[in-house]
Write an enzyme that holds these catalytic residues in place. Structure first.
Site, PDB file in Angstrom:
ATOM      1  CB  SER A 174      -0.971  -0.541   1.241  1.00 41.56           C
ATOM      2  OG  SER A 174       0.151  -0.140   2.399  1.00 41.56           O
ATOM      3  CG  HIS A 202      -3.347  -0.667  -2.327  1.00 44.05           C
ATOM      4  ND1 HIS A 202      -4.248   0.493  -1.902  1.00 44.05           N
ATOM      5  CD2 HIS A 202      -3.742  -0.965  -0.513  1.00 44.05           C
ATOM      6  CE1 HIS A 202      -4.291   1.180  -1.007  1.00 44.05           C
ATOM      7  NE2 HIS A 202      -3.442   0.109  -0.009  1.00 44.05           N
ATOM      8  CE  LYS A 234      -7.681   1.429   0.928  1.00 39.62           C
ATOM      9  NZ  LYS A 234      -6.908   0.509   1.901  1.00 39.62           N
TER      10      LYS A 234
END
Ligand SMILES: *Cc1c(COP(=O)(O)O)cnc(C)c1O
Length: 381
Positions: A174, A202, A234
């Site tokens: 990350s 991610h 995200k």
């Protein structure tokens, strides 16, 4: 130590953190204290957090399901919207089943504690997300970290243990943006009869031909990576998280993951919004292609300017600075020029490795990237 002294110390070390209040929606342009900033600090990689179809699905979801889910999933909070999203996430990731959690943090602590205990062993990458490290510690299993993305070190630490072993890693790191060496790790897991768990917070939506994440990128099956965790806040632009894997894995988590059992289900309307966003992820590959293009353009420009980049092929492009106070100074200099880039300091990253974390969104245009590069060129540390 008392809070006042501790706070003074944090300030002195350049580790004090401050929240900025944004007005209005998440996006490329955000308003802070009446000023417009171009946002390069969000994890809304695909630009879905404020997408009209996602917003409208949330509204319709609220009309149909109300706001509160009323209870935990196991009591009376598991709605048809949650259930449909779980089935769609399983299909999307090519796993047998998927299970929703309220946040990624909760998914990680719940899964690790459900899978291992006192007589087992957890191996984690040194740079894993805090929630994975906390999950490992909370599980009370023997806990060992291996060097970042280093499968040789992992192999050493796997060898010669008679305990049941769980290997846990970020898929895309990350704060660094690099990928775990998952094909090699899957092979090691098989050789040592260990279980591999990947946190793809991610990668989901961003990597892989169809956006199914880092495991699709590497072509790794459910058998090779039995435990996949992904977040919805995200790339998917909404909120929550999921775990995907075998029928038995998911059934075990329903029975035993404490952060699943003992918490209120996410609002069903949020699940509806996520279903809409998942549709966009599946049908609009241009968003992933655009991210690649923007990252590449930034890398070329920033390295020409002499900034130190990390080896990242993702939407996360850190600029390594080192000193925490210098990192703050750089991010403040960017803010004065209208660019918002996160200053990441310990304990989020190791001591001496503070950095600016530049992230891209499919909604950025080339001129935003060029503007950021011009702003970076004006900074003297
Ligand atoms: C953000 C993040 C989480 C936590 O997810 P939330 O849904 O925000 O709680 C977990 N793991 C990684 C790698 C993350 O980046």
């Amino acid at each position: 130590m008392n809070p006042t002294e501790r706070l003074a110390q944090l300030k002195e070390q350049g580790l004090y953190r401050r929240r900025r209040v944004i007005e209005g929606a998440q996006g490329i342009e955000v308003w802070v204290d009446g000023e417009r900033l171009i946002n390069f600090s969000s994890n809304d990689y695909l630009g879905l957090a404020n997408h009209p179809a996602v917003v409208s699905a949330l509204k319709n979801g609220a009309e149909r399901y109300g706001v509160g889910s009323g209870s935990a999933h196991l009591i009376c909070g598991h709605s048809s919207a949650h259930h449909a999203l779980e089935e769609e996430l399983a299909d999307f990731t090519g796993r047998r089943r998927a299970l929703l959690f309220s946040t990624g943090y909760m998914a990680n602590i719940g899964v690790i504690s459900a899978l291992v205990g006192r007589s087992d062993k957890v191996l984690e990458d040194r740079l894993n997300h805090a929630s994975l490290l906390d999950g490992g510690l909370l599980s009370r299993a023997q806990f060992q970290r291996y060097r970042h993305a280093d499968s040789a070190d992992l192999e050493d630490k796997l060898s010669g243990s008679s305990r049941r072993q769980l290997i846990v890693t970020d898929g895309v790191f990350s704060m660094d943006g690099d990928l775990a060496p998952l094909p090699a790790m899957a092979k090691l897991a098989e050789e040592h009869q260990a279980t591999l768990m990947v946190d793809d917070a991610h990668g989901i939506g961003v990597l892989g031909d169809h956006g199914a994440g880092v495991l699709q990128h590497f072509g790794l099956s459910q058998q090779q990576v039995p435990v996949l965790m992904g977040t919805l806040g995200k790339g998917l632009g909404t909120f929550g998280a999921f775990v995907a894997g075998s029928e038995d894995l998911i059934e075990l988590l329903i029975q035993q993951a404490r952060s699943y059992v003992f918490t209120t289900a996410m609002p069903a309307a949020v699940a509806e919004a996520t279903r809409a966003s998942l549709k966009i992820v599946r049908t609009e590959p241009w968003r992933r292609e655009k991210l690649q293009m923007l990252s590449q353009r930034f890398r070329e420009g920033a390295s020409q300017l002499g900034w130190r980049l990390l080896d990242s092929a993702s939407a996360i492009q850190p600029i390594l600075i080192g000193d925490s106070r210098q990192t703050i100074a750089a991010s403040e200099a960017l803010l004065r020029q209208g660019y918002w880039v996160g200053a990441i300091r310990p304990p989020t990253v190791p001591q001496g490795q503070a950095r600016l974390r530049v992230t891209f969104s499919a909604n950025h245009q080339q001129q935003h990237v060029d503007g950021l590069l011009t702003a970076l060129a004006a900074i003297k540390l």
